[in-house]
Design a protein around this motif. Structure first.
Motif, PDB file in Angstrom:
ATOM      1  N   TRP A  22      41.343  67.823  31.202  1.00  0.00           N
ATOM      2  CA  TRP A  22      41.504  67.827  32.544  1.00  0.00           C
ATOM      3  C   TRP A  22      40.294  68.036  33.140  1.00  0.00           C
ATOM      4  O   TRP A  22      39.663  69.076  33.151  1.00  0.00           O
ATOM      5  CB  TRP A  22      42.438  68.900  32.954  1.00  0.00           C
ATOM      6  CG  TRP A  22      42.579  69.179  34.416  1.00  0.00           C
ATOM      7  CD1 TRP A  22      42.450  68.372  35.375  1.00  0.00           C
ATOM      8  CD2 TRP A  22      43.274  70.394  34.654  1.00  0.00           C
ATOM      9  NE1 TRP A  22      42.555  69.121  36.419  1.00  0.00           N
ATOM     10  CE2 TRP A  22      43.344  70.487  36.083  1.00  0.00           C
ATOM     11  CE3 TRP A  22      43.800  71.547  34.039  1.00  0.00           C
ATOM     12  CZ2 TRP A  22      43.635  71.372  36.891  1.00  0.00           C
ATOM     13  CZ3 TRP A  22      44.277  72.615  34.817  1.00  0.00           C
ATOM     14  CH2 TRP A  22      44.250  72.545  36.541  1.00  0.00           C
ATOM     15  N   THR A  23      39.520  66.940  33.845  1.00  0.00           N
ATOM     16  CA  THR A  23      38.372  67.116  34.742  1.00  0.00           C
ATOM     17  C   THR A  23      38.898  66.898  35.954  1.00  0.00           C
ATOM     18  O   THR A  23      40.039  66.357  36.393  1.00  0.00           O
ATOM     19  CB  THR A  23      37.597  65.969  34.339  1.00  0.00           C
ATOM     20  OG1 THR A  23      38.190  64.558  34.352  1.00  0.00           O
ATOM     21  CG2 THR A  23      37.132  66.048  32.742  1.00  0.00           C
ATOM     22  N   PRO A  43      47.735  69.388  36.038  1.00  0.00           N
ATOM     23  CA  PRO A  43      48.394  68.485  37.190  1.00  0.00           C
ATOM     24  C   PRO A  43      49.001  67.192  36.554  1.00  0.00           C
ATOM     25  O   PRO A  43      49.941  66.705  36.963  1.00  0.00           O
ATOM     26  CB  PRO A  43      47.210  68.048  38.024  1.00  0.00           C
ATOM     27  CG  PRO A  43      45.872  68.286  37.219  1.00  0.00           C
ATOM     28  CD  PRO A  43      46.299  69.556  36.437  1.00  0.00           C
ATOM     29  N   TYR A  44      48.627  67.070  35.106  1.00  0.00           N
ATOM     30  CA  TYR A  44      49.550  66.038  34.538  1.00  0.00           C
ATOM     31  C   TYR A  44      50.886  66.165  34.224  1.00  0.00           C
ATOM     32  O   TYR A  44      51.760  65.269  34.258  1.00  0.00           O
ATOM     33  CB  TYR A  44      48.930  65.832  33.060  1.00  0.00           C
ATOM     34  CG  TYR A  44      47.342  65.623  32.973  1.00  0.00           C
ATOM     35  CD1 TYR A  44      46.853  64.839  34.049  1.00  0.00           C
ATOM     36  CD2 TYR A  44      46.611  66.121  31.944  1.00  0.00           C
ATOM     37  CE1 TYR A  44      45.414  64.569  33.774  1.00  0.00           C
ATOM     38  CE2 TYR A  44      45.340  65.728  31.878  1.00  0.00           C
ATOM     39  CZ  TYR A  44      44.699  64.931  32.791  1.00  0.00           C
ATOM     40  OH  TYR A  44      43.300  64.849  32.674  1.00  0.00           O
ATOM     41  N   ALA A  80      66.700  64.158  43.905  1.00  0.00           N
ATOM     42  CA  ALA A  80      66.036  65.245  43.981  1.00  0.00           C
ATOM     43  C   ALA A  80      64.701  65.508  42.837  1.00  0.00           C
ATOM     44  O   ALA A  80      65.013  65.607  41.712  1.00  0.00           O
ATOM     45  CB  ALA A  80      66.987  66.548  43.766  1.00  0.00           C
ATOM     46  N   VAL A  81      63.533  65.532  43.600  1.00  0.00           N
ATOM     47  CA  VAL A  81      62.541  65.972  42.660  1.00  0.00           C
ATOM     48  C   VAL A  81      61.652  67.010  43.037  1.00  0.00           C
ATOM     49  O   VAL A  81      61.426  67.512  44.070  1.00  0.00           O
ATOM     50  CB  VAL A  81      61.672  64.733  42.939  1.00  0.00           C
ATOM     51  CG1 VAL A  81      60.467  64.657  42.072  1.00  0.00           C
ATOM     52  CG2 VAL A  81      62.132  63.497  42.682  1.00  0.00           C
ATOM     53  N   SER A  82      61.510  67.795  41.777  1.00  0.00           N
ATOM     54  CA  SER A  82      60.668  69.045  41.988  1.00  0.00           C
ATOM     55  C   SER A  82      59.311  68.695  41.377  1.00  0.00           C
ATOM     56  O   SER A  82      59.529  68.428  39.919  1.00  0.00           O
ATOM     57  CB  SER A  82      61.311  70.120  41.322  1.00  0.00           C
ATOM     58  OG  SER A  82      60.696  71.623  41.586  1.00  0.00           O
ATOM     59  N   PHE A  83      58.246  69.281  41.852  1.00  0.00           N
ATOM     60  CA  PHE A  83      56.932  69.027  41.190  1.00  0.00           C
ATOM     61  C   PHE A  83      56.718  70.690  40.768  1.00  0.00           C
ATOM     62  O   PHE A  83      56.235  71.264  41.613  1.00  0.00           O
ATOM     63  CB  PHE A  83      55.814  68.459  42.108  1.00  0.00           C
ATOM     64  CG  PHE A  83      56.063  66.978  41.992  1.00  0.00           C
ATOM     65  CD1 PHE A  83      55.767  66.048  41.302  1.00  0.00           C
ATOM     66  CD2 PHE A  83      56.538  66.509  43.304  1.00  0.00           C
ATOM     67  CE1 PHE A  83      55.720  64.781  41.696  1.00  0.00           C
ATOM     68  CE2 PHE A  83      56.976  65.086  43.516  1.00  0.00           C
ATOM     69  CZ  PHE A  83      56.583  64.357  42.473  1.00  0.00           C
ATOM     70  N   SER A  84      56.593  71.113  39.497  1.00  0.00           N
ATOM     71  CA  SER A  84      56.513  72.308  38.984  1.00  0.00           C
ATOM     72  C   SER A  84      55.253  72.681  38.468  1.00  0.00           C
ATOM     73  O   SER A  84      54.902  73.750  38.424  1.00  0.00           O
ATOM     74  CB  SER A  84      57.700  72.380  37.938  1.00  0.00           C
ATOM     75  OG  SER A  84      58.777  71.912  38.155  1.00  0.00           O
ATOM     76  N   SER A  85      54.259  71.571  38.127  1.00  0.00           N
ATOM     77  CA  SER A  85      53.130  72.120  37.738  1.00  0.00           C
ATOM     78  C   SER A  85      52.143  73.028  38.651  1.00  0.00           C
ATOM     79  O   SER A  85      51.441  73.659  38.426  1.00  0.00           O
ATOM     80  CB  SER A  85      52.252  70.932  37.318  1.00  0.00           C
ATOM     81  OG  SER A  85      52.604  70.266  36.098  1.00  0.00           O
ATOM     82  N   THR A  86      52.431  72.796  39.869  1.00  0.00           N
ATOM     83  CA  THR A  86      51.711  73.730  41.144  1.00  0.00           C
ATOM     84  C   THR A  86      52.071  75.094  40.838  1.00  0.00           C
ATOM     85  O   THR A  86      51.071  76.027  40.925  1.00  0.00           O
ATOM     86  CB  THR A  86      52.225  72.986  42.343  1.00  0.00           C
ATOM     87  OG1 THR A  86      53.565  72.822  42.415  1.00  0.00           O
ATOM     88  CG2 THR A  86      51.372  71.622  42.688  1.00  0.00           C
TER      89      THR A  86
END
Length: 560
Positions: free
Chosen positions: A232-233, A284-285, A313-319
């Motif tokens: 992760w860069t 973020p991947y 319904a989409v949840s972006f969890s990595s945040t």
């Protein structure tokens, strides 16, 4: 006129009038049919609900100059931005957050009072989405034994399916099981979540199906997650990330095996000591593979392919994972949002192509916000600190022994609540309200405590503003505790690195809310809106009934 002609004229009149009425009735039915078709044509073919886990409102403005034109900026510039949007309840955590977005109400009504909570009837801790009555689908682990059975009301996704006799399709997707199960509602065609460990697959529960559909198996067998086993860069020049703190500082956590919380994060070398595929979630991947899977779902499920509206319904969890590890002021969180902006761009362009640019509607919000790392705030001479629950509990036990001669009055302390043993109190011939007040009076003496309220106060009063209003909206009479505690602003119970959330304070409640697409006006407002307003607004846009427990109100400025 001769009277013999009168009967003939009367018959003729009836024939003409009757034919006119028949034509009128036929026209009326035709008009009604046309009206119904017109309604379908004006409704979006697909509603896309996006929840960004742990997103503060100011991430929109803070990183604005790093965003492209077709992600966050597209939503803000071409949609309707509610700048003063808040959670109107506590605890501000993932399970209650997703549920409140989709039910249009608060934990006081929908029953999801935490991610986990003490169940007074079972005398045990329960998880908001767990259900041993169902089997895992797509994994041999127990990670799929989930359902929405603890949610006591319907969702906007349920109401859409009811409105169209179950012909609408609802697909819910998230890295976290609760981020998919709860938004999908009781009637979802499918809810999928990511199982990491040594598998790296999208899975589900037998609540929805007995086997994964071909498109999901194809996605899993493509080893899509494997491509993210890479360092992760930063996606941009880290020297231009001026909106966040130093890369190497004492306020950030470490992956196991790291000596410094700095870029690059070498995932391949950290893989085995950090849960293998689970490490993807804290980068973020995790958002990227969520976008990959959501785009595959649009194709695989033929979402938005006809006039009957569907729901994705989409949840972006990595945040959330990144925020917890590194804090809200980190280079990592900045890079995560810049990358999320690009993932949103990919998703929107796929929707443009597959559904039609003017045929879908999007809302984007969060399930809670987050606080700056208190250690950092303290170093800036801002009031903040850390609370020691073990010390508080020890002091409380000492008080109970002195006052009542026993500590058995308390069954559980969790989620900033004290649960009393009502049977013990009754056997001691004491009044519940009196014991609640005594314990509250003792707890407020703690140096970290800002406010304390009793269950009796939640029952007897109707609060309309401020902290007690927020607490009452989170208080469920059947599930919540007897004493509710609120720590001072800036004080948390967490590690000294990373950010957290859960309080009724404004840094945890202020979150983004943007509507975009078909049927949505362009504009913005600084008038207060609340999370339960989302479901009624989308319901009004779709022309369907509000969710069964809805307490929010449509945001009239949003809809054309």
């Amino acid at each position: 006129m001769h009277k013999n002609y009168l009967p003939l004229l009367f018959v003729a009149f009836l024939l003409v009038f009757g034919n006119f009425e028949a034509v009128a009735q036929k026209k009326s039915k035709k008009d009604k049919s046309i009206e119904n078709i017109d309604h379908l044509r004006t409704a979006p073919k697909l509603v896309v609900g996006i929840v960004v886990d742990q997103m503060r409102y100011d991430y929109l403005t803070l990183f604005w100059n790093h965003y492209g034109d077709d992600g966050f900026k597209r939503l803000v510039n071409k949609g309707f931005n509610c700048k003063n949007n808040h959670f109107n309840y506590a605890p501000t955590s993932t399970g209650p957050g997703h549920t409140s977005v989709y039910t249009g109400t608060t934990p006081s009504s929908h029953g999801i009072i935490g991610n986990n909570w003490y169940d007074k009837e079972m005398n045990a801790e329960v998880y908001c989405a767990s259900d041993d009555d169902y089997k895992s689908i797509g994994t041999t682990s127990d990670a799929g034994k989930m359902s929405p059975h603890r949610m006591t009301v319907t969702t906007v996704t349920d109401q859409l399916k009811l409105h169209y006799q179950m012909r609408s399709k609802t697909i819910a997707i998230a890295l976290k099981d609760r981020g998919a199960v709860l938004p999908g509602g009781h009637t979802a065609n499918a809810a999928y979540w990511f199982h990491g460990a040594n598998e790296g697959n999208w899975i589900t529960s037998s609540f929805y199906m007995n086997e994964l559909p071909k498109w999901v198996n194809d996605f899993n067998s493509s080893n899509a997650a494997e491509q993210y086993k890479k360092p992760w860069t930063t996606i941009g020049d880290i020297n231009t990330y001026l909106e966040s703190g130093l890369d190497n500082n004492k306020y950030e956590g470490l992956f196991d095996g790291q000596t410094a919380p700095t870029f690059p994060h070498d995932l391949p070398s950290l893989w085995n000591t950090n849960g293998k595929y689970d490490i993807i979630k804290a980068t973020p991947y995790g958002n990227s593979i969520t976008a990959d899977f959501a785009i595959a779902a649009i194709d695989g499920e033929n979402l938005g392919s006809d006039l009957i509206p569907d729901f994705l319904a989409v949840s972006f969890s990595s945040t959330d994972y990144v925020g917890h590890k590194y804090g809200v002021n980190s280079k990592e969180i900045q890079d995560t949002y810049i990358r999320l902006d690009r993932d949103l761009t990919r998703l929107f362009k796929a929707l443009d192509k597959k559904v039609g640019e003017n045929e879908y509607t999007v809302f984007l919000t969060a399930d809670h916000a987050a606080i700056h790392v208190p250690a950092y705030l303290k170093d800036q001479r801002i009031p903040a600190g850390y609370h020691d629950w073990d010390a508080l509990r020890a002091g409380l036990d000492e008080f109970l022994k002195y006052k009542y001669g026993t500590v058995d009055l308390i069954k559980n302390v969790s989620n900033y609540q004290v649960f009393l043993d009502h049977d013990v109190i009754d056997n001691l011939d004491m009044q519940i309200a009196e014991v609640q007040n005594e314990i509250a009076s003792e707890l407020i003496k703690n140096k970290d405590m800002d406010r304390v309220y009793t269950g009796q106060q939640m029952w007897q009063n109707e609060y309309t503003q401020g902290i007690p209003y927020i607490l009452q909206n989170g208080y469920n009479q059947k599930r919540s505790g007897d004493v509710l505690m609120v720590l001072k602003p800036g004080v948390i119970s967490y590690s000294i690195t990373g950010s957290t959330h859960g309080s009724p304070q404004i840094y945890d409640t202020h979150s983004p809310l943007i509507f975009y697409g078909k049927g949505i006006r362009r504009g913005s407002t600084v008038e207060r809106t609340e999370i339960p307003d989302i479901a009624p607004t989308i319901s009004s846009l779709l022309g369907i009934a509000f969710p069964s427990g809805s307490t929010g109100k449509p945001i009239s400025k949003v809809i054309k």
